[in-house]
Design a protein around this motif. Structure first.
Motif, short mmCIF file in Angstrom:
data_model
loop_
_atom_site.label_atom_id
_atom_site.label_comp_id
_atom_site.label_asym_id
_atom_site.label_seq_id
_atom_site.Cartn_x
_atom_site.Cartn_y
_atom_site.Cartn_z
N GLU A 15 0.84 -1.20 0.00
CA GLU A 15 0.00 0.00 0.00
C GLU A 15 0.87 1.24 0.00
O GLU A 15 1.91 1.29 0.65
CB GLU A 15 -0.91 -0.03 1.23
N GLU A 16 0.45 2.27 -0.74
CA GLU A 16 1.11 3.57 -0.90
C GLU A 16 2.30 3.52 -1.85
O GLU A 16 2.95 4.56 -2.06
CB GLU A 16 1.52 4.16 0.45
N SER A 79 0.07 6.40 -5.49
CA SER A 79 -0.03 5.74 -4.20
C SER A 79 -1.19 4.76 -4.25
O SER A 79 -2.35 5.15 -4.18
CB SER A 79 -0.25 6.78 -3.09
N GLN A 81 -3.77 1.64 -3.26
CA GLN A 81 -4.50 1.17 -2.08
C GLN A 81 -4.86 -0.30 -2.26
O GLN A 81 -4.90 -0.81 -3.40
CB GLN A 81 -5.77 2.00 -1.90
N SER A 83 -7.65 -1.54 -2.18
CA SER A 83 -8.86 -1.59 -3.01
C SER A 83 -8.57 -1.47 -4.51
O SER A 83 -9.47 -1.68 -5.33
CB SER A 83 -9.83 -0.48 -2.60
N ASP A 84 -7.33 -1.16 -4.87
CA ASP A 84 -6.94 -1.11 -6.29
C ASP A 84 -6.59 -2.49 -6.83
O ASP A 84 -6.33 -2.64 -8.04
CB ASP A 84 -5.73 -0.18 -6.49
N PRO A 112 -1.54 -4.74 2.49
CA PRO A 112 -1.54 -3.66 3.50
C PRO A 112 -0.14 -3.41 4.06
O PRO A 112 0.69 -4.30 4.11
CB PRO A 112 -2.48 -4.18 4.60
#
Lengths: 112, 112
Positions: A15-16, A79, A81, A83-84, A112
């Motif tokens: 993530e990010e 960045s 997430q 959810s992507d 995550p």
């Protein structure tokens, strides 16, 4: 004939992280270029598109620029997430034609 | 608006059986498409209908027939199913003068 080539996946990111998914195409004339996204268990939905050289398509933090000199339409996001996480398809259609030519798709997995 | 709907969602057939996949759209779109999605192959166009009353072959039409029943509905028929037709089938539609395709949720077909 027309064709679209995408980088093979899966692309695995935290993530990010910054995302790039490469897409190049072969077509005569001046195609329109698209990125579609397929979330697990769903159909495809349009993410963004560009219809002429140097156009930038953008949506939901994703961007892609139509580069005629390199016949490319790379997808980027600054960045990502969780959810992507999905499969991303690059595609093209030519002026006057309604049919799409798809790449093979690139799976993105974001942890995550 | 329901968009593009497909029935059934899942189907298991035995080799040699026939079936029809149904697709309907409520967006008053002129053009409709059938694709199949196989692992590592992206989406490939089976048949399309540029307007009511017309149908044309796509990249992989063998073993399939289509009917554009009216402006809303576009069905795909497998007359004698084969294991090679195991796939996920997507219907899509697009409006006159636009190039964005809207996809249904898909039908997952297994042929034993």
């Amino acid at each position: 004939g027309d064709s679209v080539t995408q980088m093979e996946g899966p692309v695995t990111l935290s993530e990010e992280a910054f995302l790039t998914i490469n897409c190049t195409y072969t077509a005569t004339g001046y195609p329109s270029l698209f990125w579609y996204v397929q979330y697990p268990g769903e159909g495809l939905q349009l993410l963004l598109k560009a219809t002429k050289a140097d156009d930038k398509g953008s949506n939901k933090g994703f961007e892609a620029t139509y580069r005629k000199e390199t016949t490319s339409f790379h997808l980027e996001k600054g960045s990502v997430q969780v959810s992507d996480s999905a499969v991303y398809f690059c595609a093209l259609t030519k002026s006057g034609y309604s049919t799409l030519t798809f790449g093979k798709g690139t799976m993105l997995l974001v942890s995550p | 608006n329901a968009g593009v709907t497909q029935t059934p969602k899942f189907q298991v057939l035995k080799t040699g059986q026939s079936m029809t996949l149904q697709c309907a759209q409520d967006m008053n779109h002129n053009s409709m498409y059938w694709y199949r999605q196989d692992p590592g192959m992206g989406l490939r166009l089976i048949y399309y209908s540029a307007s009511e009353g017309t149908t044309d072959k796509g990249e992989v039409p063998n073993g399939y027939n289509v009917s554009r029943l009216n402006k809303r509905e576009f069905s795909l028929r497998l007359e004698s199913a084969a294991p090679s037709q195991t796939s996920v089938y997507f219907c899509a539609s697009t409006g006159l003068g636009t190039d964005t395709q809207y996809f249904g949720p898909g039908t997952r077909l297994t042929v034993l």
